[in-house]
Design a protein around this motif. Structure first.
Motif, short mmCIF file in Angstrom:
data_model
loop_
_atom_site.label_atom_id
_atom_site.label_comp_id
_atom_site.label_asym_id
_atom_site.label_seq_id
_atom_site.Cartn_x
_atom_site.Cartn_y
_atom_site.Cartn_z
N GLN A 1 6.55 -24.31 32.93
CA GLN A 1 7.06 -25.21 31.94
C GLN A 1 7.81 -24.32 30.96
O GLN A 1 8.77 -24.41 30.52
CB GLN A 1 6.43 -26.14 31.28
CG GLN A 1 6.24 -27.37 32.28
CD GLN A 1 5.18 -28.32 31.68
OE1 GLN A 1 4.17 -28.17 31.21
NE2 GLN A 1 5.41 -29.77 31.89
N ALA A 2 6.97 -23.43 30.45
CA ALA A 2 7.29 -22.42 29.46
C ALA A 2 8.32 -21.19 29.82
O ALA A 2 9.42 -21.33 29.20
CB ALA A 2 6.06 -21.77 28.93
N VAL A 3 8.31 -21.07 31.11
CA VAL A 3 9.40 -20.08 31.66
C VAL A 3 10.68 -20.83 31.81
O VAL A 3 11.67 -20.43 31.31
CB VAL A 3 8.95 -19.48 32.72
CG1 VAL A 3 10.25 -18.72 33.40
CG2 VAL A 3 7.91 -18.52 32.59
N ALA B 1 14.23 -20.06 30.01
CA ALA B 1 15.11 -19.68 30.74
C ALA B 1 16.41 -20.56 30.24
O ALA B 1 17.57 -20.17 30.29
CB ALA B 1 14.92 -19.72 32.17
N ALA B 2 16.18 -21.81 29.62
CA ALA B 2 17.33 -22.80 29.32
C ALA B 2 18.03 -22.28 28.05
O ALA B 2 19.15 -22.74 27.66
CB ALA B 2 16.61 -24.05 29.01
N ARG B 3 17.35 -21.04 27.25
CA ARG B 3 18.23 -20.54 26.18
C ARG B 3 19.07 -19.36 26.81
O ARG B 3 19.20 -18.46 25.80
CB ARG B 3 17.08 -19.97 25.44
CG ARG B 3 16.15 -21.22 24.92
CD ARG B 3 15.12 -20.46 24.07
NE ARG B 3 14.19 -21.50 23.65
CZ ARG B 3 12.99 -21.39 23.29
NH1 ARG B 3 12.23 -20.23 23.19
NH2 ARG B 3 12.04 -22.39 23.03
N GLY B 4 19.60 -19.24 27.96
CA GLY B 4 20.53 -18.39 28.25
C GLY B 4 19.85 -17.09 29.11
O GLY B 4 20.64 -16.10 29.18
N LYS B 5 18.63 -17.25 29.38
CA LYS B 5 18.02 -16.14 30.12
C LYS B 5 17.73 -16.33 31.79
O LYS B 5 17.72 -17.60 32.26
CB LYS B 5 16.68 -15.84 29.51
CG LYS B 5 16.76 -15.39 28.04
CD LYS B 5 15.21 -15.04 27.47
CE LYS B 5 15.52 -14.89 26.09
NZ LYS B 5 16.08 -13.84 25.66
N THR B 6 17.67 -15.17 32.47
CA THR B 6 17.31 -15.43 33.70
C THR B 6 15.72 -15.84 33.79
O THR B 6 14.93 -15.59 32.86
CB THR B 6 17.53 -14.35 34.56
OG1 THR B 6 16.54 -13.14 34.11
CG2 THR B 6 18.76 -13.78 34.45
N SER C 1 8.47 -22.27 18.50
CA SER C 1 8.09 -21.18 19.19
C SER C 1 9.32 -20.17 18.99
O SER C 1 9.21 -18.93 18.92
CB SER C 1 7.39 -21.33 20.71
OG SER C 1 6.33 -22.26 20.49
N ALA C 2 10.66 -20.75 19.36
CA ALA C 2 11.49 -20.09 19.40
C ALA C 2 11.80 -19.39 17.98
O ALA C 2 12.23 -18.31 17.65
CB ALA C 2 12.94 -20.87 19.81
#
Length: 200
Positions: free
Chosen positions: A148-150, A154-159, A192-193
């Protein structure tokens, strides 16, 4: 590899017999004293001191659920069923109760020592398996939290790989475990972000 079982020392242990006054109680008490156990007899109520006992003997022919301050199958000590009746209802009750060993009535001059050893081994195995199951459930829950954390990262534009590495970096920066960092992100993804940006 299966752990090799050994015979425990029984001298000084305490047994509680939950049985109405009867010759069965006298026969059991004689055998238990011969093995070196202390014996407390009671009927129909279990004393609070049963939680400090090492074994519980119970009369399946007359026992009922309300006598026990625990859920069926979750006795906090090894239990040994004394069985006289093979009535289906009584056997069904015993199966649901989940005794660790049994002795058929009438009780004679032997059988108690082996029942004690079997009950102890069965109880220890049951407790060990319950601990292993709890551990596996926790680990599975932690893995789901990491996923879930990953996914959130990843939803923030990361692979996915970048998100995984970001989670690892956050755990190191916060000086907590990987799983704890994942739980923190899942619990408060926005906070966290922000913390990550502040630390960056």
């Amino acid at each position: 590899m299966r752990r090799r079982l050994s015979i425990p020392e029984l001298g000084g242990a305490r047994a509680v017999i939950l049985h109405r006054p009867h010759a069965t109680v006298a026969a059991l008490t004689r055998q238990l004293h011969a093995v070196g156990l202390q014996v407390d007899c009671c009927w129909p109520d279990l004393p609070a001191s049963v939680h400090g006992a090492d074994f519980l003997f119970l009369d399946v022919d007359t026992a009922y659920d309300d006598q026990f301050p625990w859920t069926a199958g979750e006795a906090p000590l090894p239990t040994i069923a004394l069985i006289g009746s093979e009535a289906p209802g009584r056997i069904e009750w015993l199966m649901n109760f989940g005794a660790d060993a049994q002795i058929l009535k009438p009780v004679g001059d032997n059988g108690v020592y082996s029942a004690l050893l079997i009950a102890r081994a069965t109880f220890d195995a049951r407790i060990g398996q319950a601990g292993e199951i709890d551990s596996l459930r926790r680990r599975l829950g932690q893995r789901q939290t990491v996923v879930q954390a990953v996914t959130l990262l990843a939803a923030r534009g990361k692979t996915e790989d970048e998100a995984y590495e970001q989670l690892r970096a956050m755990a190191m920066a916060w000086r907590i475990s990987f799983e704890e960092a994942a739980a923190r992100i899942v619990a408060k993804p926005d906070a966290s972000a922000t913390k990550e940006r502040d630390n960056g």
